[in-house]
Motif scaffolding. Sequence first.
Motif, PDB file in Angstrom:
ATOM      1  N   ASP A   1      -5.842 -12.147  -6.874  1.00  0.00           N
ATOM      2  CA  ASP A   1      -5.380 -10.762  -6.894  1.00  0.00           C
ATOM      3  C   ASP A   1      -6.538  -9.779  -7.004  1.00  0.00           C
ATOM      4  O   ASP A   1      -6.381  -8.598  -6.718  1.00  0.00           O
ATOM      5  CB  ASP A   1      -4.342 -10.529  -7.987  1.00  0.00           C
ATOM      6  CG  ASP A   1      -4.876 -10.770  -9.390  1.00  0.00           C
ATOM      7  OD1 ASP A   1      -5.964 -11.349  -9.555  1.00  0.00           O
ATOM      8  OD2 ASP A   1      -4.178 -10.375 -10.344  1.00  0.00           O
TER       9      ASP A   1
ATOM     10  N   LEU B   1      -7.217  -7.673  -3.873  1.00  0.00           N
ATOM     11  CA  LEU B   1      -6.239  -6.669  -3.444  1.00  0.00           C
ATOM     12  C   LEU B   1      -6.855  -5.351  -2.980  1.00  0.00           C
ATOM     13  O   LEU B   1      -6.406  -4.807  -1.959  1.00  0.00           O
ATOM     14  CB  LEU B   1      -5.200  -6.419  -4.542  1.00  0.00           C
ATOM     15  CG  LEU B   1      -4.037  -5.509  -4.168  1.00  0.00           C
ATOM     16  CD1 LEU B   1      -3.286  -6.023  -2.947  1.00  0.00           C
ATOM     17  CD2 LEU B   1      -3.085  -5.360  -5.353  1.00  0.00           C
ATOM     18  N   PRO B   2      -7.879  -4.794  -3.643  1.00  0.00           N
ATOM     19  CA  PRO B   2      -8.426  -3.525  -3.132  1.00  0.00           C
ATOM     20  C   PRO B   2      -8.924  -3.611  -1.681  1.00  0.00           C
ATOM     21  O   PRO B   2      -8.782  -2.656  -0.923  1.00  0.00           O
ATOM     22  CB  PRO B   2      -9.576  -3.221  -4.096  1.00  0.00           C
ATOM     23  CG  PRO B   2      -9.189  -3.900  -5.362  1.00  0.00           C
ATOM     24  CD  PRO B   2      -8.493  -5.171  -4.923  1.00  0.00           C
TER      25      PRO B   2
ATOM     26  N   GLU C   1      -5.742  -4.080   0.625  1.00  0.00           N
ATOM     27  CA  GLU C   1      -4.954  -2.852   0.808  1.00  0.00           C
ATOM     28  C   GLU C   1      -5.411  -2.047   2.018  1.00  0.00           C
ATOM     29  O   GLU C   1      -4.607  -1.338   2.618  1.00  0.00           O
ATOM     30  CB  GLU C   1      -4.997  -2.006  -0.457  1.00  0.00           C
ATOM     31  CG  GLU C   1      -4.102  -2.575  -1.546  1.00  0.00           C
ATOM     32  CD  GLU C   1      -4.133  -1.799  -2.846  1.00  0.00           C
ATOM     33  OE1 GLU C   1      -5.174  -1.181  -3.162  1.00  0.00           O
ATOM     34  OE2 GLU C   1      -3.106  -1.827  -3.544  1.00  0.00           O
ATOM     35  N   LYS C   2      -6.661  -2.185   2.417  1.00  0.00           N
ATOM     36  CA  LYS C   2      -7.139  -1.505   3.622  1.00  0.00           C
ATOM     37  C   LYS C   2      -6.403  -2.045   4.849  1.00  0.00           C
ATOM     38  O   LYS C   2      -6.067  -1.296   5.764  1.00  0.00           O
ATOM     39  CB  LYS C   2      -8.645  -1.676   3.772  1.00  0.00           C
ATOM     40  CG  LYS C   2      -9.427  -0.996   2.662  1.00  0.00           C
ATOM     41  CD  LYS C   2     -10.902  -1.319   2.762  1.00  0.00           C
ATOM     42  CE  LYS C   2     -11.664  -0.743   1.585  1.00  0.00           C
ATOM     43  NZ  LYS C   2     -13.071  -1.159   1.569  1.00  0.00           N
TER      44      LYS C   2
ATOM     45  N   ILE D   1      -3.382  -3.574   4.684  1.00  0.00           N
ATOM     46  CA  ILE D   1      -1.980  -3.209   4.481  1.00  0.00           C
ATOM     47  C   ILE D   1      -1.727  -1.784   4.967  1.00  0.00           C
ATOM     48  O   ILE D   1      -0.711  -1.511   5.619  1.00  0.00           O
ATOM     49  CB  ILE D   1      -1.603  -3.384   2.997  1.00  0.00           C
ATOM     50  CG1 ILE D   1      -1.607  -4.881   2.642  1.00  0.00           C
ATOM     51  CG2 ILE D   1      -0.268  -2.732   2.678  1.00  0.00           C
ATOM     52  CD1 ILE D   1      -1.593  -5.175   1.149  1.00  0.00           C
ATOM     53  N   ASP D   2      -2.655  -0.879   4.688  1.00  0.00           N
ATOM     54  CA  ASP D   2      -2.522   0.510   5.146  1.00  0.00           C
ATOM     55  C   ASP D   2      -2.440   0.591   6.669  1.00  0.00           C
ATOM     56  O   ASP D   2      -1.665   1.375   7.221  1.00  0.00           O
ATOM     57  CB  ASP D   2      -3.685   1.360   4.637  1.00  0.00           C
ATOM     58  CG  ASP D   2      -3.652   1.603   3.137  1.00  0.00           C
ATOM     59  OD1 ASP D   2      -2.589   1.382   2.509  1.00  0.00           O
ATOM     60  OD2 ASP D   2      -4.703   2.007   2.595  1.00  0.00           O
TER      61      ASP D   2
ATOM     62  N   ARG E   1       0.996  -0.688   7.817  1.00  0.00           N
ATOM     63  CA  ARG E   1       2.027   0.324   7.555  1.00  0.00           C
ATOM     64  C   ARG E   1       1.946   1.465   8.559  1.00  0.00           C
ATOM     65  O   ARG E   1       2.961   1.928   9.067  1.00  0.00           O
ATOM     66  CB  ARG E   1       1.890   0.857   6.132  1.00  0.00           C
ATOM     67  CG  ARG E   1       2.408  -0.098   5.088  1.00  0.00           C
ATOM     68  CD  ARG E   1       2.349   0.491   3.704  1.00  0.00           C
ATOM     69  NE  ARG E   1       2.957  -0.406   2.742  1.00  0.00           N
ATOM     70  CZ  ARG E   1       2.540  -0.569   1.505  1.00  0.00           C
ATOM     71  NH1 ARG E   1       1.512   0.115   1.051  1.00  0.00           N
ATOM     72  NH2 ARG E   1       3.157  -1.415   0.701  1.00  0.00           N
TER      73      ARG E   1
ATOM     74  N   VAL F   1       2.574 -10.216   2.054  1.00  0.00           N
ATOM     75  CA  VAL F   1       1.367 -10.350   1.241  1.00  0.00           C
ATOM     76  C   VAL F   1       1.586 -11.472   0.230  1.00  0.00           C
ATOM     77  O   VAL F   1       2.637 -11.512  -0.429  1.00  0.00           O
ATOM     78  CB  VAL F   1       1.048  -9.033   0.498  1.00  0.00           C
ATOM     79  CG1 VAL F   1      -0.214  -9.176  -0.341  1.00  0.00           C
ATOM     80  CG2 VAL F   1       0.920  -7.877   1.479  1.00  0.00           C
TER      81      VAL F   1
END
Length: 162
Positions: free
Chosen positions: A11, A14-15, A18-19, A21-22, A25, A33
């Motif tokens: 985990d 994650l930072p 998230e790039k 994931i953005d 989206r 995930v």
Amino acid sequence: MKKAAVIMGSDSDLPVAEKAIDVFRSLDVPFEVHVYSAHRTPQAAAAFAAGAKANGFGVIICFAGMAAHLAGAFAANTTLPVIGVPVKSSFDGLDALLATVQMPSGIPVATVAVNGGKNAAILACQILATADETLAEKLAALRLADEQAVLEKDKRISASYE
């Protein structure tokens, strides 16, 4: 449209994930995930990879630092494209980069830059877009928007030195 899998070895990745994931989206790409470790949960990781195609995935992105065997472990258990993202944790991420990119013949892993979550997602979308014209159009629009942003910066900076 096929789904993308975002797999983290921890985990703490994650930072960087998230790039990616953005991007998914913003382009309306379905994704899941998960956290699987090549070393701590090898059976669960192998089972996910082996079933990914049957479960509607078209591409897998693996985020891992240090030894970074996750992408290779996934690639060994699926014929889907696997993208490895080396995550900076020690040695400025060089250890993770080398572990991700040095795969044996027959088990390829596409590798992006250290902490390159955004590029991994764009590459994943390009792979998925080979069978999805709507996604291909969204990628073209994204590329055009990026071009316009650079040209606007050029105008602003050039004008400040006239």
